[in-house]
Design a protein around this motif. Structure first.
Motif, PDB file in Angstrom:
ATOM      1  N   THR A   1       7.918 -31.088  45.105  1.00 31.37           N
ATOM      2  CA  THR A   1       8.046 -32.436  45.665  1.00 31.37           C
ATOM      3  C   THR A   1       9.493 -32.582  46.126  1.00 31.37           C
ATOM      4  O   THR A   1      10.246 -31.609  46.109  1.00 31.37           O
ATOM      5  CB  THR A   1       7.702 -33.489  44.597  1.00 31.37           C
ATOM      6  OG1 THR A   1       8.586 -33.318  43.498  1.00 31.37           O
ATOM      7  CG2 THR A   1       6.269 -33.308  44.101  1.00 31.37           C
ATOM      8  N   SER A   2       9.903 -33.802  46.495  1.00 29.38           N
ATOM      9  CA  SER A   2      11.279 -33.938  47.000  1.00 29.38           C
ATOM     10  C   SER A   2      12.306 -33.583  45.923  1.00 29.38           C
ATOM     11  O   SER A   2      13.346 -33.008  46.210  1.00 29.38           O
ATOM     12  CB  SER A   2      11.504 -35.338  47.544  1.00 29.38           C
ATOM     13  OG  SER A   2      11.169 -36.280  46.554  1.00 29.38           O
ATOM     14  N   SER A   3      11.984 -33.892  44.670  1.00 34.76           N
ATOM     15  CA  SER A   3      12.995 -33.598  43.638  1.00 34.76           C
ATOM     16  C   SER A   3      12.413 -32.960  42.387  1.00 34.76           C
ATOM     17  O   SER A   3      13.078 -32.855  41.375  1.00 34.76           O
ATOM     18  CB  SER A   3      13.703 -34.904  43.253  1.00 34.76           C
ATOM     19  OG  SER A   3      12.761 -35.801  42.703  1.00 34.76           O
TER      20      SER A   3
ATOM     21  N   LYS B   1      10.456 -25.007  49.246  1.00 30.73           N
ATOM     22  CA  LYS B   1      11.100 -26.161  49.859  1.00 30.73           C
ATOM     23  C   LYS B   1      10.251 -27.387  49.555  1.00 30.73           C
ATOM     24  O   LYS B   1       9.050 -27.252  49.313  1.00 30.73           O
ATOM     25  CB  LYS B   1      11.199 -25.957  51.369  1.00 30.73           C
ATOM     26  CG  LYS B   1      12.107 -24.804  51.748  1.00 30.73           C
ATOM     27  CD  LYS B   1      12.455 -24.839  53.232  1.00 30.73           C
ATOM     28  CE  LYS B   1      13.577 -23.869  53.541  1.00 30.73           C
ATOM     29  NZ  LYS B   1      13.210 -22.462  53.245  1.00 30.73           N
ATOM     30  N   PRO B   2      10.863 -28.604  49.593  1.00 29.83           N
ATOM     31  CA  PRO B   2      10.061 -29.812  49.372  1.00 29.83           C
ATOM     32  C   PRO B   2       8.837 -29.830  50.281  1.00 29.83           C
ATOM     33  O   PRO B   2       8.943 -29.552  51.474  1.00 29.83           O
ATOM     34  CB  PRO B   2      11.030 -30.950  49.714  1.00 29.83           C
ATOM     35  CG  PRO B   2      12.377 -30.380  49.397  1.00 29.83           C
ATOM     36  CD  PRO B   2      12.290 -28.912  49.775  1.00 29.83           C
TER      37      PRO B   2
END
Ligand code: ZN
Length: 177
Positions: free
Chosen positions: A57-59, A18-19
């Motif tokens: 990271t987030s993306s 997960k991020p």
């Protein structure tokens, strides 16, 4: 604890991160030989034991690969057998959604080509001249040379030149005569 698996491709999606999450694992990564000029160099341990940290990271992902190894092959100075210690600590950023420039060449879809990443990280860490440190006489300290190579090195050493005679001394010598 068994031996880590031999790995060259890692499916980033399968890691289920997960991020903000991350994972560390060990893998044996096949790297192969390097050729410079006509000389071949190999890693002392190959497949290479590598510590891999993957952070989500987030993306995207940040991938860190670390290993201590040694490169073995002919010294570029004396052609003796040389083993060069090697420490790799390489960070690879893969953020394809932020910027095309930040898309890693080693990630295709979800597949991380760990083999190519580690091989290039090793290649990038190498100095332009793979050669042993030298002592005060310019002789390699870490190379194993055959008697033949040593003899050749000795022959090729320039003779020490006579310092030019001070003209004043030359005059004195003439006077003495
Ligand atoms: Zn050498």
């Amino acid at each position: 604890m068994g031996m880590p698996p031999v790995t060259d491709i890692v499916d980033l999606g399968q890691l289920g991160l997960k991020p903000g999450g991350g994972i560390r694992f060990e893998a044996l990564v096949p790297v192969g030989e390097f050729v410079f000029g006509a000389q071949r160099y190999v890693l002392r341990t190959d497949p290479v034991p590598v510590t891999i940290d993957i952070s989500r990271t987030s993306s995207g992902n940040v991938i860190r690969v670390r290993t201590s190894n040694a490169l073995q092959g002919p010294c570029m100075r004396c052609y003796g057998d040389y083993t060069m210690p090697l420490t790799i600590d390489h960070k690879e950023v893969h953020e394809p959604h932020l910027d095309d420039e930040l898309a890693s060449d080693y990630v295709t879809g979800q597949d991380l080509d760990l083999g190519a990443l580690v091989r290039d990280a090793v290649g990038l860490s190498l100095p332009t001249s793979i050669s042993s440190p030298v002592d005060e006489n310019g002789i390699c300290t870490d190379c194993e040379q055959s008697a033949e190579q040593l003899a050749k090195l000795r022959d090729s050493e320039p003779e020490p030149e006579e310092p030019p005679l001070d003209p004043r001394w030359a005059k004195l010598r003439e006077l003495e005569l």
